[in-house]
Design a protein around this motif. Structure first.
Motif, PDB file in Angstrom:
ATOM      1  N   GLY A  21      10.487 -11.924   0.999  1.00 23.83           N
ATOM      2  CA  GLY A  21      11.226 -10.772   1.311  1.00 23.83           C
ATOM      3  C   GLY A  21      11.010  -9.589   0.864  1.00 23.83           C
ATOM      4  N   HIS A  22      10.477  -9.567  -0.748  1.00 28.97           N
ATOM      5  CA  HIS A  22      10.563  -8.008  -0.943  1.00 28.97           C
ATOM      6  C   HIS A  22       9.253  -7.426  -0.635  1.00 28.97           C
ATOM      7  CE1 HIS A  22      10.213  -5.510  -4.573  1.00 28.97           C
ATOM      8  NE2 HIS A  22      11.286  -5.837  -4.879  1.00 28.97           N
ATOM      9  N   ARG A  23       9.480  -6.211  -0.345  1.00 29.55           N
ATOM     10  CA  ARG A  23       8.188  -5.533   0.199  1.00 29.55           C
ATOM     11  C   ARG A  23       6.856  -5.556  -0.624  1.00 29.55           C
ATOM     12  NH1 ARG A  23       9.265  -0.278   3.320  1.00 29.55           N
ATOM     13  NH2 ARG A  23       8.544  -1.677   5.141  1.00 29.55           N
ATOM     14  N   ILE A  24       7.287  -5.611  -2.176  1.00 32.61           N
ATOM     15  CA  ILE A  24       6.153  -5.385  -2.992  1.00 32.61           C
ATOM     16  C   ILE A  24       5.320  -6.815  -3.169  1.00 32.61           C
ATOM     17  CG2 ILE A  24       5.342  -4.882  -5.515  1.00 32.61           C
ATOM     18  CD1 ILE A  24       7.489  -2.634  -5.545  1.00 32.61           C
ATOM     19  N   CYS A  25       6.210  -7.723  -2.977  1.00 30.64           N
ATOM     20  CA  CYS A  25       5.423  -9.152  -2.854  1.00 30.64           C
ATOM     21  C   CYS A  25       4.350  -9.074  -1.663  1.00 30.64           C
ATOM     22  CB  CYS A  25       6.636 -10.280  -2.924  1.00 30.64           C
ATOM     23  SG  CYS A  25       5.923 -11.777  -2.802  1.00 30.64           S
ATOM     24  N   ARG A  26       4.956  -8.678  -0.503  1.00 33.98           N
ATOM     25  CA  ARG A  26       4.111  -8.740   0.545  1.00 33.98           C
ATOM     26  C   ARG A  26       2.924  -7.805   0.622  1.00 33.98           C
ATOM     27  NH1 ARG A  26       8.945  -8.357   3.133  1.00 33.98           N
ATOM     28  NH2 ARG A  26       8.747  -6.280   3.871  1.00 33.98           N
ATOM     29  N   ARG A  27       3.147  -6.742  -0.297  1.00 32.33           N
ATOM     30  CA  ARG A  27       2.236  -5.724  -0.284  1.00 32.33           C
ATOM     31  C   ARG A  27       1.068  -6.434  -1.159  1.00 32.33           C
ATOM     32  NH1 ARG A  27       4.997   0.234  -0.811  1.00 32.33           N
ATOM     33  NH2 ARG A  27       5.605   0.206   1.470  1.00 32.33           N
ATOM     34  N   ALA A  28       1.439  -7.036  -2.385  1.00 30.39           N
ATOM     35  CA  ALA A  28       0.432  -7.850  -3.289  1.00 30.39           C
ATOM     36  C   ALA A  28      -0.314  -8.973  -2.616  1.00 30.39           C
ATOM     37  CB  ALA A  28       1.160  -8.407  -4.528  1.00 30.39           C
ATOM     38  N   HIS A  29       0.370  -9.699  -1.510  1.00 33.26           N
ATOM     39  CA  HIS A  29      -0.326 -10.268  -0.904  1.00 33.26           C
ATOM     40  C   HIS A  29      -1.213  -9.862   0.160  1.00 33.26           C
ATOM     41  CE1 HIS A  29       1.701 -14.636  -0.888  1.00 33.26           C
ATOM     42  NE2 HIS A  29       2.390 -14.041  -1.447  1.00 33.26           N
ATOM     43  N   PHE A  30      -0.796  -8.796   0.521  1.00 35.01           N
ATOM     44  CA  PHE A  30      -2.131  -7.987   1.551  1.00 35.01           C
ATOM     45  C   PHE A  30      -3.004  -7.441   0.493  1.00 35.01           C
ATOM     46  CE2 PHE A  30      -3.544  -4.392   3.916  1.00 35.01           C
ATOM     47  CZ  PHE A  30      -3.581  -5.002   5.210  1.00 35.01           C
ATOM     48  N   VAL A  31      -2.741  -6.922  -0.320  1.00 38.14           N
ATOM     49  CA  VAL A  31      -4.054  -6.281  -1.469  1.00 38.14           C
ATOM     50  C   VAL A  31      -4.912  -7.570  -1.641  1.00 38.14           C
ATOM     51  CG1 VAL A  31      -4.518  -5.408  -3.577  1.00 38.14           C
ATOM     52  CG2 VAL A  31      -2.783  -4.484  -1.980  1.00 38.14           C
ATOM     53  N   GLY A  32      -4.271  -8.667  -2.247  1.00 35.63           N
ATOM     54  CA  GLY A  32      -5.009  -9.788  -2.485  1.00 35.63           C
ATOM     55  C   GLY A  32      -5.984 -10.668  -1.698  1.00 35.63           C
ATOM     56  N   THR A  33      -5.116 -10.454  -0.480  1.00 37.76           N
ATOM     57  CA  THR A  33      -6.293 -11.071   0.578  1.00 37.76           C
ATOM     58  C   THR A  33      -6.969 -10.248   1.231  1.00 37.76           C
ATOM     59  OG1 THR A  33      -3.954 -12.367   1.409  1.00 37.76           O
ATOM     60  CG2 THR A  33      -5.655 -12.163   3.276  1.00 37.76           C
ATOM     61  N   THR A  34      -6.841  -8.981   1.347  1.00 35.91           N
ATOM     62  CA  THR A  34      -8.065  -7.992   1.524  1.00 35.91           C
ATOM     63  C   THR A  34      -9.088  -8.022   0.598  1.00 35.91           C
ATOM     64  OG1 THR A  34      -6.332  -6.570   2.679  1.00 35.91           O
ATOM     65  CG2 THR A  34      -8.471  -5.717   2.005  1.00 35.91           C
ATOM     66  N   ALA A  35      -8.891  -8.284  -0.739  1.00 33.49           N
ATOM     67  CA  ALA A  35      -9.908  -8.266  -1.613  1.00 33.49           C
ATOM     68  C   ALA A  35     -10.451  -9.547  -1.627  1.00 33.49           C
ATOM     69  CB  ALA A  35      -9.319  -7.951  -3.082  1.00 33.49           C
ATOM     70  N   ALA A  36      -9.846 -10.596  -1.269  1.00 30.01           N
ATOM     71  CA  ALA A  36     -10.418 -11.950  -0.997  1.00 30.01           C
ATOM     72  C   ALA A  36     -11.477 -11.763   0.030  1.00 30.01           C
ATOM     73  CB  ALA A  36      -9.370 -13.111  -0.689  1.00 30.01           C
ATOM     74  N   ILE A  37     -10.959 -11.182   1.497  1.00 30.84           N
ATOM     75  CA  ILE A  37     -11.913 -11.017   2.394  1.00 30.84           C
ATOM     76  C   ILE A  37     -13.301 -10.292   1.995  1.00 30.84           C
ATOM     77  CG2 ILE A  37     -12.026 -10.004   4.821  1.00 30.84           C
ATOM     78  CD1 ILE A  37      -9.135 -10.393   5.222  1.00 30.84           C
ATOM     79  N   TYR A  60      -5.208 -15.599  -4.531  1.00 32.66           N
ATOM     80  CA  TYR A  60      -4.140 -16.146  -5.236  1.00 32.66           C
ATOM     81  C   TYR A  60      -3.477 -15.401  -6.288  1.00 32.66           C
ATOM     82  CZ  TYR A  60      -4.730 -20.492  -2.726  1.00 32.66           C
ATOM     83  OH  TYR A  60      -4.711 -21.445  -1.872  1.00 32.66           O
ATOM     84  N   GLY A  61      -4.370 -14.465  -7.037  1.00 36.65           N
ATOM     85  CA  GLY A  61      -3.868 -13.756  -7.938  1.00 36.65           C
ATOM     86  C   GLY A  61      -2.803 -12.587  -7.229  1.00 36.65           C
ATOM     87  N   GLY A  62      -3.284 -11.910  -6.282  1.00 38.75           N
ATOM     88  CA  GLY A  62      -2.248 -11.023  -5.635  1.00 38.75           C
ATOM     89  C   GLY A  62      -0.886 -11.658  -5.163  1.00 38.75           C
ATOM     90  N   ALA A  63      -1.248 -12.853  -4.778  1.00 40.84           N
ATOM     91  CA  ALA A  63       0.131 -13.534  -4.215  1.00 40.84           C
ATOM     92  C   ALA A  63       1.045 -14.105  -5.549  1.00 40.84           C
ATOM     93  CB  ALA A  63      -0.260 -14.928  -3.568  1.00 40.84           C
ATOM     94  N   TRP A  64       0.310 -14.608  -6.466  1.00 49.70           N
ATOM     95  CA  TRP A  64       1.178 -15.031  -7.586  1.00 49.70           C
ATOM     96  C   TRP A  64       1.764 -13.809  -8.418  1.00 49.70           C
ATOM     97  CZ3 TRP A  64      -2.225 -19.034 -10.225  1.00 49.70           C
ATOM     98  CH2 TRP A  64      -2.286 -20.440  -9.227  1.00 49.70           C
ATOM     99  N   ILE A  65       1.198 -12.490  -8.506  1.00 47.26           N
ATOM    100  CA  ILE A  65       1.792 -11.205  -8.964  1.00 47.26           C
ATOM    101  C   ILE A  65       3.041 -11.162  -8.372  1.00 47.26           C
ATOM    102  CG2 ILE A  65       1.390  -9.005  -9.504  1.00 47.26           C
ATOM    103  CD1 ILE A  65      -1.574  -9.574 -10.048  1.00 47.26           C
ATOM    104  N   GLY A  66       2.944 -11.041  -6.982  1.00 47.40           N
ATOM    105  CA  GLY A  66       4.025 -10.575  -6.046  1.00 47.40           C
ATOM    106  C   GLY A  66       5.172 -11.624  -6.151  1.00 47.40           C
ATOM    107  N   HIS A  67       5.085 -12.893  -6.244  1.00 50.01           N
ATOM    108  CA  HIS A  67       6.040 -14.095  -6.556  1.00 50.01           C
ATOM    109  C   HIS A  67       6.510 -13.959  -8.198  1.00 50.01           C
ATOM    110  CE1 HIS A  67       5.934 -15.655  -2.695  1.00 50.01           C
ATOM    111  NE2 HIS A  67       4.698 -15.490  -2.731  1.00 50.01           N
ATOM    112  N   PHE A  68       5.924 -13.865  -8.907  1.00 51.11           N
ATOM    113  CA  PHE A  68       6.463 -14.130 -10.431  1.00 51.11           C
ATOM    114  C   PHE A  68       7.123 -12.602 -10.750  1.00 51.11           C
ATOM    115  CE2 PHE A  68       2.880 -17.315 -10.866  1.00 51.11           C
ATOM    116  CZ  PHE A  68       3.851 -18.668 -10.486  1.00 51.11           C
ATOM    117  N   PHE A  69       6.468 -11.678 -10.620  1.00 53.77           N
ATOM    118  CA  PHE A  69       6.935 -10.308 -11.054  1.00 53.77           C
ATOM    119  C   PHE A  69       8.113  -9.638 -10.103  1.00 53.77           C
ATOM    120  CE2 PHE A  69       3.053 -10.796 -13.266  1.00 53.77           C
ATOM    121  CZ  PHE A  69       3.574 -10.706 -14.663  1.00 53.77           C
ATOM    122  N   TYR A  70       7.883  -9.781  -8.588  1.00 51.64           N
ATOM    123  CA  TYR A  70       8.806  -9.188  -7.608  1.00 51.64           C
ATOM    124  C   TYR A  70       9.764 -10.113  -6.741  1.00 51.64           C
ATOM    125  CZ  TYR A  70       5.822  -5.309  -9.066  1.00 51.64           C
ATOM    126  OH  TYR A  70       5.079  -4.365  -9.751  1.00 51.64           O
TER     127      TYR A  70
END
Length: 102
Positions: A21-37, A60-70
């Motif tokens: 639900g937190h926009r920064i969490c979704r953005r962290a996922h987006f950045v992490g997934t883009t970097a993974a691609i 996973y780094g992008g996702a975990w940052i989003g979840h643990f910090f935001y």
């Protein structure tokens, strides 16, 4: 909130979105997934398997940052790894296509 036993991805995905639900969490996922691609492309184009672990770290780094910090919750992958992986890609596609805000 603990993950309930879901019987289908269609049941799981609303829970997955609620955990993002937190926009920064979704953005962290987006950045992490883009970097993974990008890492997967580098592995394929350069024929260098060392990029494969980098893809995992980025994704996973992008996702975990989003979840643990935001989001301040546990990643859904801890309870439902395969549906969470699928959910991440669907959420990514929905952000790319504008169906979900990022």
């Amino acid at each position: 909130m603990a993950a309930a036993p879901y019987h289908s991805f269609a049941e799981f995905y609303p829970y997955y979105l609620a955990q993002h639900g937190h926009r920064i969490c979704r953005r962290a996922h987006f950045v992490g997934t883009t970097a993974a691609i990008a890492c997967l492309a580098a592995a394929a184009l350069g024929r260098n398997a060392w990029w494969l672990p980098a893809a995992l770290v980025c994704g996973y780094g992008g996702a975990w940052i989003g979840h643990f910090f935001y989001e301040k919750n546990r990643p859904a992958s801890f309870g439902n790894p395969w549906w969470s992986f699928r959910g991440d890609w669907l959420m990514y596609w929905q952000m790319v296509t504008g169906k979900l805000s990022w």
